[in-house]
Design a protein around this motif. Structure first.
Motif, PDB file in Angstrom:
ATOM      1  N   SER A 118     -10.732  21.592   2.012  1.00 54.88           N
ATOM      2  CA  SER A 118      -9.555  22.192   2.650  1.00 54.88           C
ATOM      3  C   SER A 118      -8.487  21.126   2.790  1.00 54.88           C
ATOM      4  CB  SER A 118      -9.899  22.773   4.031  1.00 54.88           C
ATOM      5  OG  SER A 118     -10.330  21.754   4.903  1.00 54.88           O
ATOM      6  N   VAL A 119      -7.248  21.558   2.880  1.00 57.05           N
ATOM      7  CA  VAL A 119      -6.142  20.609   2.975  1.00 57.05           C
ATOM      8  C   VAL A 119      -5.072  21.169   3.898  1.00 57.05           C
ATOM      9  CG1 VAL A 119      -4.904  21.543   0.972  1.00 57.05           C
ATOM     10  CG2 VAL A 119      -4.575  19.145   1.629  1.00 57.05           C
ATOM     11  N   GLU A 120      -4.448  20.281   4.645  1.00 56.61           N
ATOM     12  CA  GLU A 120      -3.355  20.682   5.527  1.00 56.61           C
ATOM     13  C   GLU A 120      -2.042  20.485   4.792  1.00 56.61           C
ATOM     14  OE1 GLU A 120      -1.479  19.498   9.912  1.00 56.61           O
ATOM     15  OE2 GLU A 120      -3.318  18.532   9.191  1.00 56.61           O
ATOM     16  N   MET A 121      -1.181  21.486   4.874  1.00 60.42           N
ATOM     17  CA  MET A 121       0.133  21.368   4.227  1.00 60.42           C
ATOM     18  C   MET A 121       1.229  21.588   5.257  1.00 60.42           C
ATOM     19  SD  MET A 121       0.135  24.996   2.142  1.00 60.42           S
ATOM     20  CE  MET A 121      -1.658  25.052   2.001  1.00 60.42           C
TER      21      MET A 121
ATOM     22  N   ARG B 236       0.827  -1.210   0.000  1.00 60.17           N
ATOM     23  CA  ARG B 236       0.000   0.000   0.000  1.00 60.17           C
ATOM     24  C   ARG B 236       0.869   1.271   0.000  1.00 60.17           C
ATOM     25  NH1 ARG B 236      -4.903  -0.089   3.977  1.00 60.17           N
ATOM     26  NH2 ARG B 236      -5.746   1.249   2.328  1.00 60.17           N
ATOM     27  N   LYS B 237       2.023   1.126  -0.597  1.00 60.34           N
ATOM     28  CA  LYS B 237       2.981   2.228  -0.610  1.00 60.34           C
ATOM     29  C   LYS B 237       2.445   3.481  -1.301  1.00 60.34           C
ATOM     30  CE  LYS B 237       7.846   3.179  -1.553  1.00 60.34           C
ATOM     31  NZ  LYS B 237       9.135   2.630  -1.996  1.00 60.34           N
ATOM     32  N   ASN B 238       1.519   3.302  -2.233  1.00 59.76           N
ATOM     33  CA  ASN B 238       1.031   4.443  -3.018  1.00 59.76           C
ATOM     34  C   ASN B 238      -0.184   5.123  -2.392  1.00 59.76           C
ATOM     35  OD1 ASN B 238      -0.718   2.305  -3.444  1.00 59.76           O
ATOM     36  ND2 ASN B 238      -1.174   2.890  -5.553  1.00 59.76           N
ATOM     37  N   VAL B 239      -0.595   4.713  -1.194  1.00 59.45           N
ATOM     38  CA  VAL B 239      -1.780   5.313  -0.563  1.00 59.45           C
ATOM     39  C   VAL B 239      -1.388   6.612   0.137  1.00 59.45           C
ATOM     40  CG1 VAL B 239      -3.596   5.013   1.162  1.00 59.45           C
ATOM     41  CG2 VAL B 239      -2.876   3.066  -0.246  1.00 59.45           C
ATOM     42  N   LEU B 240      -1.983   7.726  -0.309  1.00 62.08           N
ATOM     43  CA  LEU B 240      -1.688   9.036   0.272  1.00 62.08           C
ATOM     44  C   LEU B 240      -2.733   9.400   1.324  1.00 62.08           C
ATOM     45  CD1 LEU B 240      -0.741  11.203  -2.848  1.00 62.08           C
ATOM     46  CD2 LEU B 240       0.781  10.008  -1.269  1.00 62.08           C
ATOM     47  N   LEU B 241      -2.299  10.100   2.360  1.00 64.82           N
ATOM     48  CA  LEU B 241      -3.201  10.601   3.389  1.00 64.82           C
ATOM     49  C   LEU B 241      -3.631  12.040   3.110  1.00 64.82           C
ATOM     50  CD1 LEU B 241      -1.492   9.143   6.583  1.00 64.82           C
ATOM     51  CD2 LEU B 241      -3.293   8.141   5.161  1.00 64.82           C
ATOM     52  N   ARG B 242      -2.886  12.733   2.288  1.00 64.58           N
ATOM     53  CA  ARG B 242      -3.235  14.102   1.907  1.00 64.58           C
ATOM     54  C   ARG B 242      -2.941  14.285   0.422  1.00 64.58           C
ATOM     55  NH1 ARG B 242       0.020  17.936   6.157  1.00 64.58           N
ATOM     56  NH2 ARG B 242      -0.053  16.538   7.957  1.00 64.58           N
TER      57      ARG B 242
END
Length: 252
Positions: free
Chosen positions: A173-176, A160-166
């Protein structure tokens, strides 16, 4: 200062969903961007290209950045704006539903660099203290490593290496993460998509960056290595070298 952006679709993918470039503000300051799009057939490249173009347009109108606070605020405000643009576009166009993109962006001045990122595209710095990763991946596998559930070695081949959390553009909205670092004579920045960082080791990257090759040769050698090791993904990178002897504005 010298900089170069290189991208390649790799050996497997039919399309290149990465976008990137190095752009100048009115005062001649640089903004470097790498974005790795996702979201199905032809939607990923829409997301990454839209993000790139919007930030480029805003940067070319930007006034001179004097402080780290100004740089951090500029990146946060404008990446937030881009996030909403992408999100609204995906809702209005069914073929782009679920699209998004990673982003790593660096404002580069004569004194410091301010880096913002979302996702697993990365920024590294090579300076007198060595080579280090400035960003931290917003991915499931990295969270498992951080929590001690798996080792870094396990992470390399995790299913699952390609699974992004953001990601940019997938929510309202998105946290950076935003960080400012010193950028001095002799230092080098490397921004890249995971098509490079997943294939080429840090030791190999260092060997190429510290070589006396021209900056174009360094970039092309890194891309060739990623392809030689399989090239399953699109490969994009930016190298920025703080060379006081280079002409101002020497960007390839």
């Amino acid at each position: 200062m010298k900089a170069i952006f290189v991208t390649h679709k790799g050996k497997i993918r039919q399309h290149n969903e990465d976008s990137g470039g190095v752009f100048f503000s009115q005062s001649g300051q640089r903004l470097a961007i790498v974005a790795d799009g996702m979201g199905g057939h032809r939607a990923g490249d829409v997301a990454s290209k839209m993000a790139l173009i919007k930030l480029q347009e805003e940067w070319e109108k930007a006034e001179k950045i004097e402080t780290a606070d100004q740089a951090e605020n500029w990146l946060k405000d404008h990446i937030d704006q881009v996030n909403m643009v992408l999100y609204e576009h995906s809702k209005k166009h069914s073929e782009c539903e679920g699209m998004g993109t990673t982003i790593v962006a660096a404002i580069i001045t004569e004194l410091f660099s301010t880096i913002a990122h979302i996702g697993d595209s990365r920024c590294y710095i090579y300076n007198e203290t060595g080579f280090s990763q400035v960003t931290e991946d917003h991915s499931l596998v990295n969270e498992l490593v951080r929590s001690g559930e798996i080792s870094k070695e396990d992470a390399e081949n995790h299913p699952r290496k390609n699974v992004l959390l953001r990601a940019l553009g997938t929510e309202t909205s998105v946290e950076m993460d935003i960080k400012t670092i010193l950028f001095e004579e002799g230092d080098r920045l490397l921004l890249c998509s995971d098509g490079l960082s997943n294939k080429v080791t840090e030791t190999e990257i260092v060997n190429i960056l510290e070589n006396h090759l021209a900056i174009e040769e360094k970039a092309n050698t890194l891309v060739k290595l990623a392809n030689d090791y399989g090239g399953e993904d699109n490969i994009s990178l930016i190298i920025v070298e703080y060379d006081p002897n280079s002409p101002k504005g020497d960007v390839k």
